[in-house]
Design a protein around this motif. Structure first.
Motif, PDB file in Angstrom:
ATOM      1  N   ALA A  43       0.806  -1.064  -0.070  1.00 16.58           N
ATOM      2  CA  ALA A  43      -0.064   0.253   0.056  1.00 16.58           C
ATOM      3  C   ALA A  43       1.032   1.499  -0.166  1.00 16.58           C
ATOM      4  CB  ALA A  43      -0.894  -0.006   1.331  1.00 16.58           C
ATOM      5  N   ALA A  44       2.042   1.352   0.930  1.00 15.56           N
ATOM      6  CA  ALA A  44       2.997   2.412   0.886  1.00 15.56           C
ATOM      7  C   ALA A  44       3.520   2.717  -0.501  1.00 15.56           C
ATOM      8  CB  ALA A  44       3.969   2.127   2.027  1.00 15.56           C
ATOM      9  N   ALA A  45       3.981   1.484  -1.240  1.00 12.25           N
ATOM     10  CA  ALA A  45       4.612   1.396  -2.383  1.00 12.25           C
ATOM     11  C   ALA A  45       3.724   2.290  -3.242  1.00 12.25           C
ATOM     12  CB  ALA A  45       5.048   0.246  -2.859  1.00 12.25           C
ATOM     13  N   GLU A  46       2.588   1.689  -3.314  1.00  9.93           N
ATOM     14  CA  GLU A  46       1.255   2.101  -4.568  1.00  9.93           C
ATOM     15  C   GLU A  46       1.139   3.472  -4.120  1.00  9.93           C
ATOM     16  OE1 GLU A  46      -0.724  -2.242  -4.876  1.00  9.93           O
ATOM     17  OE2 GLU A  46      -2.004  -0.443  -3.643  1.00  9.93           O
ATOM     18  N   HIS A  47       1.047   3.967  -2.661  1.00 10.98           N
ATOM     19  CA  HIS A  47       0.644   5.483  -2.709  1.00 10.98           C
ATOM     20  C   HIS A  47       1.917   6.410  -2.966  1.00 10.98           C
ATOM     21  CE1 HIS A  47      -0.847   8.890  -0.549  1.00 10.98           C
ATOM     22  NE2 HIS A  47       0.422   9.149  -0.095  1.00 10.98           N
ATOM     23  N   GLN A  48       3.257   5.725  -2.884  1.00  7.80           N
ATOM     24  CA  GLN A  48       4.185   6.761  -3.267  1.00  7.80           C
ATOM     25  C   GLN A  48       4.253   6.781  -4.943  1.00  7.80           C
ATOM     26  OE1 GLN A  48       6.259   8.165  -0.940  1.00  7.80           O
ATOM     27  NE2 GLN A  48       7.145   8.986  -2.809  1.00  7.80           N
ATOM     28  N   SER A  49       3.871   5.705  -5.666  1.00  2.00           N
ATOM     29  CA  SER A  49       4.102   5.693  -7.084  1.00  2.00           C
ATOM     30  C   SER A  49       2.856   6.688  -7.352  1.00  2.00           C
ATOM     31  CB  SER A  49       4.137   4.085  -7.598  1.00  2.00           C
ATOM     32  OG  SER A  49       2.763   3.733  -7.621  1.00  2.00           O
ATOM     33  N   GLY A  50       1.899   6.631  -6.766  1.00  2.00           N
ATOM     34  CA  GLY A  50       0.720   7.545  -7.367  1.00  2.00           C
ATOM     35  C   GLY A  50       1.339   9.013  -6.973  1.00  2.00           C
ATOM     36  N   ASP A  75       4.464   9.979  -6.836  1.00  2.00           N
ATOM     37  CA  ASP A  75       5.487  10.514  -7.751  1.00  2.00           C
ATOM     38  C   ASP A  75       4.837  10.859  -9.191  1.00  2.00           C
ATOM     39  OD1 ASP A  75       7.158   9.772  -5.859  1.00  2.00           O
ATOM     40  OD2 ASP A  75       7.665   7.665  -6.739  1.00  2.00           O
ATOM     41  N   ARG A  76       3.596   9.998  -9.571  1.00  2.00           N
ATOM     42  CA  ARG A  76       3.088  10.505 -10.832  1.00  2.00           C
ATOM     43  C   ARG A  76       2.380  11.596 -10.759  1.00  2.00           C
ATOM     44  NH1 ARG A  76       1.501   5.265 -11.032  1.00  2.00           N
ATOM     45  NH2 ARG A  76      -0.466   5.597 -10.040  1.00  2.00           N
ATOM     46  N   ALA A  77       1.942  11.989  -9.535  1.00  2.00           N
ATOM     47  CA  ALA A  77       0.993  13.306  -9.491  1.00  2.00           C
ATOM     48  C   ALA A  77       2.187  14.763  -9.448  1.00  2.00           C
ATOM     49  CB  ALA A  77       0.498  13.497  -8.200  1.00  2.00           C
ATOM     50  N   SER A  78       3.460  14.337  -8.962  1.00  2.00           N
ATOM     51  CA  SER A  78       4.462  15.424  -8.869  1.00  2.00           C
ATOM     52  C   SER A  78       5.248  15.804 -10.255  1.00  2.00           C
ATOM     53  CB  SER A  78       5.363  15.119  -7.709  1.00  2.00           C
ATOM     54  OG  SER A  78       6.177  14.096  -8.177  1.00  2.00           O
TER      55      SER A  78
END
Lengths: 106, 106
Positions: free
Chosen positions: B94-101, B103-106
């Motif tokens: 979940a943390a990795a999925e949140h982080q990759s989201g 990253d995509r948003a930034s």
């Protein structure tokens, strides 16, 4: 969602987890009371320790339940192996106790 | 007890075991729905992944419940380790999925 709302939701979830853990422990305890009695019955009545047909049916049923609960097959298979190993350990102990009682009586 | 009586009692016990297994699977499935949401909350709100104080309280509570159920501490401790390892694996995902989201948003 604000951070304090997230913390309050976290706390509510933790109470649910605690309740689920209590349920798991009491259900498992009851399951072992039942399998311990199965172990005694098998030892006393010379019934086969392992019934492959029963095991296959049981595993197929668990797989269907796991899928119905939308849950991970491998995780449940590992968990059931852990539980069943303990059942077998206790069955062996019951058989050994029955045998040593029979030896004393003869 | 006659052998056929023992077999019929064995069959009745097996039906109980099957019902207990269904209960275990549905409770565990619900427990993971809950801990998955905890994982998402922690990832989204930057809450600490591990809370040692919570873990200590949880373990003390489980020990008391296990004793109340007249049950084996070590078996339950091993079972909870197996469950909690899976919870941590899912939290990390979940943390990795949140982080990759993020990253995509930034």
């Amino acid at each position: 969602m604000k951070k304090f709302e997230a913390e309050s939701r976290l706390e509510a979830h933790r109470r649910t987890v605690d309740n689920m853990d209590a349920a798991l422990i009491y259900i498992l305890s009851e399951r072992f009371r039942c399998t311990d009695d199965i172990g005694r019955l098998k030892a006393e009545h010379d019934l086969p320790a392992v019934d492959k047909h029963r095991e296959d049916r049981q595993m197929a049923r668990l797989k269907a339940l796991t899928q119905d609960a939308n849950f991970d097959d491998d995780f449940i298979a590992g968990l059931m192996r852990y539980i069943i190993e303990e059942v077998i350990r206790r069955h062996r102990r019951a058989a050994a106790e029955h045998q040593s009682g029979a030896d004393r009586a003869s």
